[in-house]
Scaffold this motif. Sequence first.
Motif, PDB file in Angstrom:
ATOM      1  N   VAL A 222      -0.787  19.185 -40.181  1.00 25.43           N
ATOM      2  CA  VAL A 222      -1.101  19.114 -38.754  1.00 25.43           C
ATOM      3  C   VAL A 222      -2.595  18.865 -38.585  1.00 25.43           C
ATOM      4  CG1 VAL A 222      -1.052  20.307 -36.527  1.00 25.43           C
ATOM      5  CG2 VAL A 222       0.767  20.729 -38.201  1.00 25.43           C
ATOM      6  N   LEU A 223      -2.939  17.907 -37.712  1.00 23.48           N
ATOM      7  CA  LEU A 223      -4.324  17.684 -37.287  1.00 23.48           C
ATOM      8  C   LEU A 223      -4.403  18.106 -35.831  1.00 23.48           C
ATOM      9  CD1 LEU A 223      -4.211  15.960 -39.893  1.00 23.48           C
ATOM     10  CD2 LEU A 223      -5.684  14.310 -38.757  1.00 23.48           C
ATOM     11  N   PHE A 224      -5.278  19.051 -35.531  1.00 19.59           N
ATOM     12  CA  PHE A 224      -5.275  19.695 -34.213  1.00 19.59           C
ATOM     13  C   PHE A 224      -6.657  19.623 -33.584  1.00 19.59           C
ATOM     14  CE2 PHE A 224      -5.295  23.847 -31.742  1.00 19.59           C
ATOM     15  CZ  PHE A 224      -4.438  23.408 -30.740  1.00 19.59           C
ATOM     16  N   VAL A 225      -6.732  19.080 -32.362  1.00 16.65           N
ATOM     17  CA  VAL A 225      -7.980  19.030 -31.601  1.00 16.65           C
ATOM     18  C   VAL A 225      -7.831  19.907 -30.371  1.00 16.65           C
ATOM     19  CG1 VAL A 225      -9.408  17.591 -30.102  1.00 16.65           C
ATOM     20  CG2 VAL A 225      -8.781  16.766 -32.351  1.00 16.65           C
ATOM     21  N   SER A 226      -8.781  20.811 -30.154  1.00 17.03           N
ATOM     22  CA  SER A 226      -8.733  21.667 -28.979  1.00 17.03           C
ATOM     23  C   SER A 226     -10.108  22.269 -28.728  1.00 17.03           C
ATOM     24  CB  SER A 226      -7.703  22.783 -29.165  1.00 17.03           C
ATOM     25  OG  SER A 226      -7.675  23.634 -28.033  1.00 17.03           O
ATOM     26  N   HIS A 227     -10.382  22.596 -27.442  1.00 15.78           N
ATOM     27  CA  HIS A 227     -11.578  23.355 -27.088  1.00 15.78           C
ATOM     28  C   HIS A 227     -11.262  24.848 -27.035  1.00 15.78           C
ATOM     29  CE1 HIS A 227     -14.330  20.047 -26.190  1.00 15.78           C
ATOM     30  NE2 HIS A 227     -13.312  19.428 -25.649  1.00 15.78           N
ATOM     31  N   ASN A 228      -9.992  25.195 -27.232  1.00 14.54           N
ATOM     32  CA  ASN A 228      -9.581  26.596 -27.255  1.00 14.54           C
ATOM     33  C   ASN A 228      -9.823  27.140 -28.661  1.00 14.54           C
ATOM     34  OD1 ASN A 228      -8.185  29.031 -27.415  1.00 14.54           O
ATOM     35  ND2 ASN A 228      -6.527  28.351 -26.088  1.00 14.54           N
ATOM     36  N   MET A 229     -10.991  27.756 -28.860  1.00 18.37           N
ATOM     37  CA  MET A 229     -11.372  28.189 -30.196  1.00 18.37           C
ATOM     38  C   MET A 229     -10.493  29.322 -30.725  1.00 18.37           C
ATOM     39  SD  MET A 229     -13.627  26.201 -31.311  1.00 18.37           S
ATOM     40  CE  MET A 229     -13.941  24.714 -30.378  1.00 18.37           C
ATOM     41  N   ALA A 230      -9.912  30.114 -29.818  1.00 21.48           N
ATOM     42  CA  ALA A 230      -8.996  31.164 -30.271  1.00 21.48           C
ATOM     43  C   ALA A 230      -7.753  30.543 -30.898  1.00 21.48           C
ATOM     44  CB  ALA A 230      -8.604  32.059 -29.100  1.00 21.48           C
ATOM     45  N   ALA A 231      -7.245  29.468 -30.277  1.00 20.13           N
ATOM     46  CA  ALA A 231      -6.073  28.775 -30.823  1.00 20.13           C
ATOM     47  C   ALA A 231      -6.415  28.084 -32.136  1.00 20.13           C
ATOM     48  CB  ALA A 231      -5.556  27.756 -29.811  1.00 20.13           C
ATOM     49  N   VAL A 232      -7.581  27.447 -32.193  1.00 23.63           N
ATOM     50  CA  VAL A 232      -8.017  26.772 -33.421  1.00 23.63           C
ATOM     51  C   VAL A 232      -8.155  27.778 -34.558  1.00 23.63           C
ATOM     52  CG1 VAL A 232      -9.933  25.516 -34.492  1.00 23.63           C
ATOM     53  CG2 VAL A 232      -9.172  24.881 -32.203  1.00 23.63           C
ATOM     54  N   LYS A 233      -8.764  28.919 -34.245  1.00 21.86           N
ATOM     55  CA  LYS A 233      -8.998  29.941 -35.266  1.00 21.86           C
ATOM     56  C   LYS A 233      -7.695  30.522 -35.804  1.00 21.86           C
ATOM     57  CE  LYS A 233     -11.687  34.196 -35.934  1.00 21.86           C
ATOM     58  NZ  LYS A 233     -12.605  35.141 -35.256  1.00 21.86           N
ATOM     59  N   SER A 234      -6.716  30.753 -34.903  1.00 19.72           N
ATOM     60  CA  SER A 234      -5.457  31.373 -35.331  1.00 19.72           C
ATOM     61  C   SER A 234      -4.538  30.391 -36.043  1.00 19.72           C
ATOM     62  CB  SER A 234      -4.730  31.978 -34.125  1.00 19.72           C
ATOM     63  OG  SER A 234      -4.357  30.965 -33.200  1.00 19.72           O
ATOM     64  N   LEU A 235      -4.687  29.087 -35.742  1.00 22.10           N
ATOM     65  CA  LEU A 235      -3.759  28.086 -36.269  1.00 22.10           C
ATOM     66  C   LEU A 235      -4.266  27.392 -37.529  1.00 22.10           C
ATOM     67  CD1 LEU A 235      -1.194  26.299 -35.918  1.00 22.10           C
ATOM     68  CD2 LEU A 235      -2.574  24.822 -34.439  1.00 22.10           C
ATOM     69  N   CYS A 236      -5.545  27.013 -37.533  1.00 19.58           N
ATOM     70  CA  CYS A 236      -6.041  26.091 -38.566  1.00 19.58           C
ATOM     71  C   CYS A 236      -6.500  26.819 -39.836  1.00 19.58           C
ATOM     72  CB  CYS A 236      -7.188  25.253 -38.010  1.00 19.58           C
ATOM     73  SG  CYS A 236      -6.708  24.267 -36.568  1.00 19.58           S
ATOM     74  N   THR A 237      -6.405  26.109 -40.943  1.00 18.76           N
ATOM     75  CA  THR A 237      -6.873  26.625 -42.225  1.00 18.76           C
ATOM     76  C   THR A 237      -8.206  26.005 -42.640  1.00 18.76           C
ATOM     77  OG1 THR A 237      -5.527  24.928 -43.321  1.00 18.76           O
ATOM     78  CG2 THR A 237      -4.545  27.109 -43.069  1.00 18.76           C
ATOM     79  N   LYS A 238      -8.523  24.870 -42.051  1.00 19.42           N
ATOM     80  CA  LYS A 238      -9.733  24.140 -42.399  1.00 19.42           C
ATOM     81  C   LYS A 238     -10.250  23.444 -41.145  1.00 19.42           C
ATOM     82  CE  LYS A 238     -11.172  20.224 -45.355  1.00 19.42           C
ATOM     83  NZ  LYS A 238     -10.674  19.200 -46.309  1.00 19.42           N
ATOM     84  N   GLY A 239     -11.549  23.175 -41.080  1.00 19.56           N
ATOM     85  CA  GLY A 239     -12.086  22.519 -39.896  1.00 19.56           C
ATOM     86  C   GLY A 239     -13.157  21.508 -40.224  1.00 19.56           C
ATOM     87  N   ILE A 240     -13.269  20.490 -39.354  1.00 26.70           N
ATOM     88  CA  ILE A 240     -14.422  19.593 -39.411  1.00 26.70           C
ATOM     89  C   ILE A 240     -15.062  19.576 -38.026  1.00 26.70           C
ATOM     90  CG2 ILE A 240     -13.477  18.168 -41.259  1.00 26.70           C
ATOM     91  CD1 ILE A 240     -12.887  16.013 -39.231  1.00 26.70           C
ATOM     92  N   VAL A 241     -16.378  19.520 -38.005  1.00 21.99           N
ATOM     93  CA  VAL A 241     -17.128  19.511 -36.751  1.00 21.99           C
ATOM     94  C   VAL A 241     -17.746  18.136 -36.571  1.00 21.99           C
ATOM     95  CG1 VAL A 241     -18.975  20.593 -35.415  1.00 21.99           C
ATOM     96  CG2 VAL A 241     -17.651  21.965 -37.051  1.00 21.99           C
ATOM     97  N   LEU A 242     -17.468  17.517 -35.421  1.00 24.12           N
ATOM     98  CA  LEU A 242     -18.044  16.212 -35.092  1.00 24.12           C
ATOM     99  C   LEU A 242     -19.187  16.379 -34.102  1.00 24.12           C
ATOM    100  CD1 LEU A 242     -14.929  13.875 -34.556  1.00 24.12           C
ATOM    101  CD2 LEU A 242     -16.364  14.075 -36.585  1.00 24.12           C
ATOM    102  N   GLU A 243     -20.232  15.624 -34.311  1.00 20.71           N
ATOM    103  CA  GLU A 243     -21.345  15.586 -33.371  1.00 20.71           C
ATOM    104  C   GLU A 243     -21.927  14.183 -33.351  1.00 20.71           C
ATOM    105  OE1 GLU A 243     -25.637  17.791 -32.501  1.00 20.71           O
ATOM    106  OE2 GLU A 243     -24.279  18.596 -34.005  1.00 20.71           O
TER     107      GLU A 243
END
Length: 418
Positions: A222-243
């Motif tokens: 699953v690739l997941f994009v969201s501004h809901n950091m609580a959902a991202v934190k509970s769901l994802c195992t790895k993250g990338i940050v774009l700027e």
Amino acid sequence: MKDIILKAENISKQYRLGQVGTGTMAHDLNRWWHQIRGKENPYLKIGDTNDRSTKGESDYVWALQDINFEVERGEILGIIGKNGAGKSTLLKILSRVTAPTTGSIKFGGRVASLLEVGTGFNGEMTGRENIYLNGAILGMTKKEITSKIDEIIEFSGCERYIDTPVKRYSSGMYVRLAFAVAAFLEPEILIVDEVLAVGDAEFQKKAIGKMQDISRSGGRTVLFVSHNMAAVKSLCTKGIVLEHGKVVFEGGIEAAIDNYFQEVQLVNDGRRVEIINDLLGVFTKWFIRDSDSFIISSDEKTNICFEFDSDENLKNCELGLVIRNFEGKILFGCNSRDYEGDYFDIKKRKYIFDIELVLPIIDGKYEIDIALVSNNNIIDQWVSETNLIVKNKFESVLDRKWRGELNLKTYFSYDELH
């Protein structure tokens, strides 16, 4: 050995501002002439970085630049970043909606995408017909779709309207059905953009649970994009940050979220903090009590303090505070009279207004608005560009309710605090 199911190599995407496609015929001919001579596209050497806050000097902009990452089978990757960082552009490239300007992507299975509400649905067809249509697009046979259709309909909660044309569905019903189709028809890679925010809290919990399920038990990615950091934190195992269209961090999800907030971990240096709308200049700064930053933990008591320097006597005063999210929507508001029950007077002195709050809200950046009113006239009102940063300690706050407390304390001298 790693089982890589998706690999992005040197992905870049260039757009020409104000143009559809690649620009003028002259530009296309120039590209073609360089191509037949075995030369590089000349327009790859120009273009501004993807920074919407600055004025560019070129008609070309790089929405993405040199994106490289790998995703293992069964991994849930969170892609986070500010608005305009390039998240949606990256997902469109991964979903093959648009092609990259440079670079390549290697897939190890079928891809299903939820990028926008109703993408891939035919409005004139019923919900049931759209299930079969989407299944066919994903490469499923009619027999495979039929074996799953009851589960899809039940999960979506749209059973009563499943034989109604989807053009009559609400945006929430669209998302429910689209997510159910994508999740139950078993693609190897599921790409989900911010669209889940359209659904209600109950469906968001259900969808997050389903994504965890298909990753853990089904071995799907699953690739997941969201501004809901609580959902991202509970769901994802790895993250990338774009700027600004570039990957600035790749790693564990908690470290990625910390990196996302790092740029706004500002230390209070005692100076005035970027006042936008300031009438009389009587507010001098704001800070979090017993902290050297503007970061708070959710669901814990926090004292937000405002320094105020009055050069006149003021009667019948009240103080109002508003907290807004990144979209500018008011999430919380309070007024001193709600808690003190009456107005207060101010003399020609320095004061500190101490507002005690409990904010069980999701991770994110929030805007602080403050106003002082005397005899129903606004004495001072401003919005600080320095955000309040909330970091959540819990896996989910979807079921939590707002609660807040405000205690107004006026100190006759600033020096009394030291």
